[in-house]
Design an enzyme around this catalytic site. Structure first.
Site, mmCIF file in Angstrom:
data_model
loop_
_atom_site.group_PDB
_atom_site.id
_atom_site.type_symbol
_atom_site.label_atom_id
_atom_site.label_comp_id
_atom_site.label_asym_id
_atom_site.label_seq_id
_atom_site.Cartn_x
_atom_site.Cartn_y
_atom_site.Cartn_z
ATOM 1 N N SER A 189 -14.617 -0.216 -4.639
ATOM 2 C CA SER A 189 -13.324 -0.140 -5.313
ATOM 3 C C SER A 189 -12.389 -1.246 -4.833
ATOM 4 O O SER A 189 -11.706 -1.875 -5.636
ATOM 5 C CB SER A 189 -12.647 1.193 -5.028
ATOM 6 N N HIS A 217 -17.445 -3.928 -10.608
ATOM 7 C CA HIS A 217 -16.533 -2.795 -10.406
ATOM 8 C C HIS A 217 -16.381 -2.006 -11.702
ATOM 9 O O HIS A 217 -15.724 -2.446 -12.637
ATOM 10 C CB HIS A 217 -15.164 -3.302 -9.912
ATOM 11 N N ASN A 244 -7.091 -3.014 -10.567
ATOM 12 C CA ASN A 244 -6.319 -2.228 -9.606
ATOM 13 C C ASN A 244 -5.051 -2.932 -9.155
ATOM 14 O O ASN A 244 -4.083 -2.277 -8.760
ATOM 15 C CB ASN A 244 -7.189 -1.821 -8.411
ATOM 16 N N GLU A 289 -15.567 -5.003 -14.018
ATOM 17 C CA GLU A 289 -15.119 -6.292 -13.472
ATOM 18 C C GLU A 289 -16.288 -6.925 -12.716
ATOM 19 O O GLU A 289 -16.893 -6.273 -11.854
ATOM 20 C CB GLU A 289 -13.926 -6.077 -12.548
HETATM 21 N N1 LIG Z 1 -14.897 7.451 -7.886
HETATM 22 C C1 LIG Z 1 -14.334 6.465 -8.556
HETATM 23 O O1 LIG Z 1 -13.461 6.665 -9.429
HETATM 24 C C2 LIG Z 1 -14.770 5.042 -8.298
HETATM 25 C C3 LIG Z 1 -14.442 4.041 -9.230
HETATM 26 C C4 LIG Z 1 -14.884 2.731 -9.004
HETATM 27 C C5 LIG Z 1 -15.608 2.450 -7.849
HETATM 28 N N2 LIG Z 1 -15.896 3.439 -6.942
HETATM 29 C C6 LIG Z 1 -16.675 3.085 -5.749
HETATM 30 O O2 LIG Z 1 -18.044 3.452 -5.976
HETATM 31 C C7 LIG Z 1 -18.662 3.789 -4.725
HETATM 32 C C8 LIG Z 1 -19.228 5.192 -4.823
HETATM 33 O O3 LIG Z 1 -18.168 6.094 -5.105
HETATM 34 P P1 LIG Z 1 -18.447 7.562 -5.692
HETATM 35 O O4 LIG Z 1 -17.120 8.035 -6.188
HETATM 36 O O5 LIG Z 1 -19.616 7.551 -6.565
HETATM 37 O O6 LIG Z 1 -18.789 8.348 -4.335
HETATM 38 P P2 LIG Z 1 -19.705 9.658 -4.162
HETATM 39 O O7 LIG Z 1 -19.330 10.201 -2.823
HETATM 40 O O8 LIG Z 1 -19.609 10.536 -5.357
HETATM 41 O O9 LIG Z 1 -21.188 9.066 -4.112
HETATM 42 C C9 LIG Z 1 -21.700 8.332 -3.039
HETATM 43 C C10 LIG Z 1 -23.182 8.678 -2.906
HETATM 44 O O10 LIG Z 1 -23.750 7.816 -1.941
HETATM 45 C C11 LIG Z 1 -24.650 8.583 -1.164
HETATM 46 N N3 LIG Z 1 -24.912 7.891 0.111
HETATM 47 C C12 LIG Z 1 -24.302 8.058 1.308
HETATM 48 N N4 LIG Z 1 -24.817 7.188 2.202
HETATM 49 C C13 LIG Z 1 -25.756 6.464 1.547
HETATM 50 C C14 LIG Z 1 -26.636 5.419 1.910
HETATM 51 N N5 LIG Z 1 -26.638 4.917 3.141
HETATM 52 N N6 LIG Z 1 -27.479 4.931 0.984
HETATM 53 C C15 LIG Z 1 -27.474 5.424 -0.280
HETATM 54 N N7 LIG Z 1 -26.660 6.388 -0.701
HETATM 55 C C16 LIG Z 1 -25.814 6.913 0.204
HETATM 56 C C17 LIG Z 1 -24.003 9.940 -1.046
HETATM 57 O O11 LIG Z 1 -24.948 10.930 -0.688
HETATM 58 C C18 LIG Z 1 -23.431 10.113 -2.443
HETATM 59 O O12 LIG Z 1 -24.354 10.738 -3.310
HETATM 60 C C19 LIG Z 1 -17.574 3.623 -3.670
HETATM 61 O O13 LIG Z 1 -17.645 2.337 -3.122
HETATM 62 C C20 LIG Z 1 -16.298 3.811 -4.464
HETATM 63 O O14 LIG Z 1 -15.176 3.226 -3.839
HETATM 64 C C21 LIG Z 1 -15.510 4.726 -7.156
#
Ligand SMILES: NC(=O)c1ccc[n+]([C@@H]2O[C@H](COP(=O)([O-])OP(=O)(O)OC[C@H]3O[C@@H](n4cnc5c(N)ncnc54)[C@H](O)[C@@H]3O)[C@@H](O)[C@H]2O)c1
Length: 303
Positions: free
Chosen positions: A113, A134, A185, A146
């Site tokens: 993010s 992104h 953002n 992005e």
């Molecule tokens: N949630 C949002 O709105 C959003 C939007 C854009 C970007 N992001 C980014 O996307 C990424 C994921 O966010 P999310 O909301 O899906 O989080 P989430 O917590 O829902 O998912 C993360 C997943 O990664 C897994 N995980 C943990 N350690 C790991 C590893 N070493 N190897 C592989 N998998 C692993 C977890 O078990 C989990 O299933 C983050 O960097 C976040 O900042 C999130």
């Protein structure tokens, strides 16, 4: 770009399962890895439920293959996208592992993010193929991705990635410099800073801020960006407005003390039942449903 690319998704959480869904629906073969077995076990049923709800082809879920081994997940991939937790050390370690298993010509992307792509990718042997993609939540309803290049990213890697995402029905936007907040953002939080300042200064309450946006320029924003709007009204009028308004709006380079106090007081928003406003469980559910309905309608309109 290959019509049928092999995509590896690292992290099967909120974003990872949705990204896998989009690529599966676009006809690509997707492997997906997670360190938590339960998350990996659920990934297909989550995707099927989303596809069913959207009226999309449920066969897309069959192209998504859960895989409990990182090396096996990325070995044959043309494109690897990481959606693991937002933690720099974790992402750096993951990309070192990914690089040791991936093909030398595979493109490696992070869905971070806000962490600079430069910081995540700096330790790689080949940084020319590393970049950011992104996505926005939910990945299958919000079109923008992005595509962020660092000082090392090759133009070919950017071009291939842009094409991959466009062909999958997304709207890729090239971010030419790896700056905090990328484009979306930065814009979003410039608006949020002023929204908070208006409340902090007693100019209006939180509900009024949201009403003003939703009932006025928010109505136009989906079809009229600010720079199109500036051209529409005239750059001369825009200049005159800025001469009066910019000195008066918030330009503090730090979070608002009002926001800091909300957090210190445990007013964390939906999760505590109160943030800028009070939220009953029913009001939370209604707002979430309204957003999803709105995004679904917009997606149907795009089709
Ligand atoms: N949630 C949002 O709105 C959003 C939007 C854009 C970007 N992001 C980014 O996307 C990424 C994921 O966010 P999310 O909301 O899906 O989080 P989430 O917590 O829902 O998912 C993360 C997943 O990664 C897994 N995980 C943990 N350690 C790991 C590893 N070493 N190897 C592989 N998998 C692993 C977890 O078990 C989990 O299933 C983050 O960097 C976040 O900042 C999130």
């Amino acid at each position: 770009m290959a019509d049928k690319a092999r995509i590896a998704v690292i992290g099967a959480g909120l974003m990872g399962h949705g990204i896998a869904q989009v690529f599966g629906l676009a006809g690509h073969e997707v492997s997906i890895f997670d360190t938590v077995a339960a998350n990996l076990a659920q990934v297909r049923s989550r995707i099927v439920a989303n596809l069913r709800d959207l009226g999309d082809d449920e066969a897309a879920a069959e192209r998504v293959r859960p895989c409990a081994d990182l090396g096996e997940t990325v070995r044959d991939a043309d494109f690897v996208v990481e959606a693991a937790p937002e933690n720099l050390a974790l992402k750096q370690k993951l990309f070192a592992d990914i690089e040791s298993h991936a093909r030398p010509d595979a493109i490696l992307a992070s869905n971070t993010s806000v962490i600079p792509i430069t910081s995540i990718m700096q330790g790689l042997r080949d940084r020319a193929r590393a970049l950011g993609t992104h996505w926005w939540n939910p990945p299958f309803l919000v079109p923008l991705v992005e595509v962020i290049g660092t000082q090392w990213t090759s133009p070919q890697a950017i071009a291939w990635t842009m094409e991959l995402h466009a062909a999958a029905g997304k709207k890729p936007a090239h971010v030419k410099k790896d700056v905090p907040g990328f484009i979306g953002n930065r814009l979003q939080h410039a608006l949020w800073r002023e929204a908070i300042a208006l409340v902090e200064q007693g100019i209006c309450d939180a509900e009024t801020v949201d009403t003003v946006i939703k009932a006025a320029f928010g109505r136009r924003l989906a079809v009229l960006g600010p720079l199109e709007n500036a051209d529409l009204v005239g750059t001369d009028l825009t200049l005159a407005i800025h001469q009066t308004v910019l000195p008066a709006i918030d330009s503090r380079p730090a979070p608002s003390p009002y926001l800091e106090k909300l957090v210190a007081d445990g007013k964390l928003g939906f999760k505590s039942g109160e943030g800028f406003r009070k939220w009953s469980p029913e009001a939370q559910a209604a707002l979430r449903a309204k957003v999803v309905q709105h995004l679904k309608k917009a997606r149907a309109g795009d089709a």
